[in-house]
Design an enzyme around this catalytic site. Structure first.
Site, mmCIF file in Angstrom:
data_model
loop_
_atom_site.group_PDB
_atom_site.id
_atom_site.type_symbol
_atom_site.label_atom_id
_atom_site.label_comp_id
_atom_site.label_asym_id
_atom_site.label_seq_id
_atom_site.Cartn_x
_atom_site.Cartn_y
_atom_site.Cartn_z
ATOM 1 C CB SER A 125 -11.579 -4.139 1.085
ATOM 2 O OG SER A 125 -12.150 -2.882 1.320
ATOM 3 C CG ASP A 172 -12.042 -2.179 -2.385
ATOM 4 O OD1 ASP A 172 -11.529 -3.310 -2.309
ATOM 5 O OD2 ASP A 172 -12.970 -1.813 -1.649
#
Length: 307
Positions: A38, A151
């Site tokens: 991320s 993610d």
């Protein structure tokens, strides 16, 4: 003194990674591999593409906050987008691929269909970083080859195992952007986890709306889940050094101060000096060599971006 980095996720708190890298450089450490999840994938990709910490700090200072999380017409289902960040990455990285980088870099994502963690280390950098940053429900998932990805923090908030696979003989320094669960509840979080322009009175009114409150609860639940998963993975993957910048007073997607976050990261890196010296000492190096010989690090599930 060579090390590998595992840069964790954490929204805008990820700006602290820039300061940590700066401190490691000032202490004489050479970063030979980076794995990022991320926000950690964003900073990791930029650094792996040979940007300096000064370059990154200046770039992030130039981003207009209201544009960073803008949606694009082609975005899939999500509450927000990464329009500003995507434009920045295209501007800086262009069509660069993992193969163009001077040292190994990889990022973590999760396949929405299979639920498997995917290690992205081939093909287009920008698409991989955006996939790793696609917080479920908040940012749109990314289609890469046959996989729809979200993610990497869902399963691997701080990708220590990937960093170790990239550089099995080097100590892995994990940069974690949250703190262990406190004994007492923290009530200091703002009502809304995203910046809203306008007069304070208007923002407070919006904060009291049911939808806004629901979004705030959802955002907080993601943060709690990430905290628990982070601590679990750290116990399992056991990085050689853990650096934790004190940044939890910043919400994941709220207002931020680039220079302050960078400064906090730098401070945390310098404070880890003793742990870093221990990690690169010859007894630790010997222990890593024996460990990698007796129990080689398994290759994480990977996805070929060129598929």
């Amino acid at each position: 003194m060579e090390i590998a980095l595992a840069l964790g996720g954490g929204g805008i708190r990820g700006l602290a990674h820039v300061g940590v890298i700066r401190s490691l450089e000032s202490l004489g450490y050479k970063i030979r591999a980076i794995a990022g999840t991320s926000a950690g994938s964003i900073v990791g990709a930029l650094y792996a593409a040979s940007l300096t910490t000064q370059d990154m700090q200046a770039i992030f200072n130039d981003i207009v906050p209201d544009r960073m999380f803008a949606r694009k017409i082609e975005d899939g289902p999500s509450l927000m987008g990464l329009g500003g960040m995507e434009d920045l990455l295209h501007q800086v990285l262009g069509n660069r691929t993992f193969e163009d980088l001077p040292f190994p870099f990889a990022t973590a994502a999760v396949d929405t269909a299979s639920g498997q963690e995917m290690m992205l280390h081939h093909g287009n950098l920008v698409q991989a970083v955006l996939a790793s940053s696609a917080v479920p429900g908040i940012f749109p998932p990314r289609q890469i080859g046959p996989a729809l990805l979200m993610d990497g923090g869902v399963l691997d908030p701080v990708p220590v195992s990937i960093a170790r696979w990239l550089a099995p003989d080097l100590p892995v320094v994990a940069v974690v952007l949250n703190q262990p669960a406190p004994d007492k509840a923290d009530t200091s979080h703002p009502l809304l986890p995203i910046p809203i322009p306008g007069p304070t009175q208007l923002v407070e009114q919006i904060s009291r709306m049911r939808l806004a409150q629901a979004f705030s609860v959802f955002s907080r639940s993601l943060e709690i889940s990430s905290l628990m998963m982070t601590e679990l993975r750290l116990q399992i993957d056991r990085p050689d050094v853990i650096i934790r910048p004190m940044v939890t007073d910043y919400s994941l997607l709220g207002h931020y101060n680039v220079d302050d976050l960078v400064s906090r990261g730098e401070k945390a890196g310098l404070e880890a000096r003793a742990s870093l010296e221990q990690a690169v000492s010859w007894p630790s190096a010997l222990a890593r060599k024996l460990r990698s010989t007796l129990t080689p690090e398994p290759e994480p599930v990977n996805h070929d971006l060129n598929a």
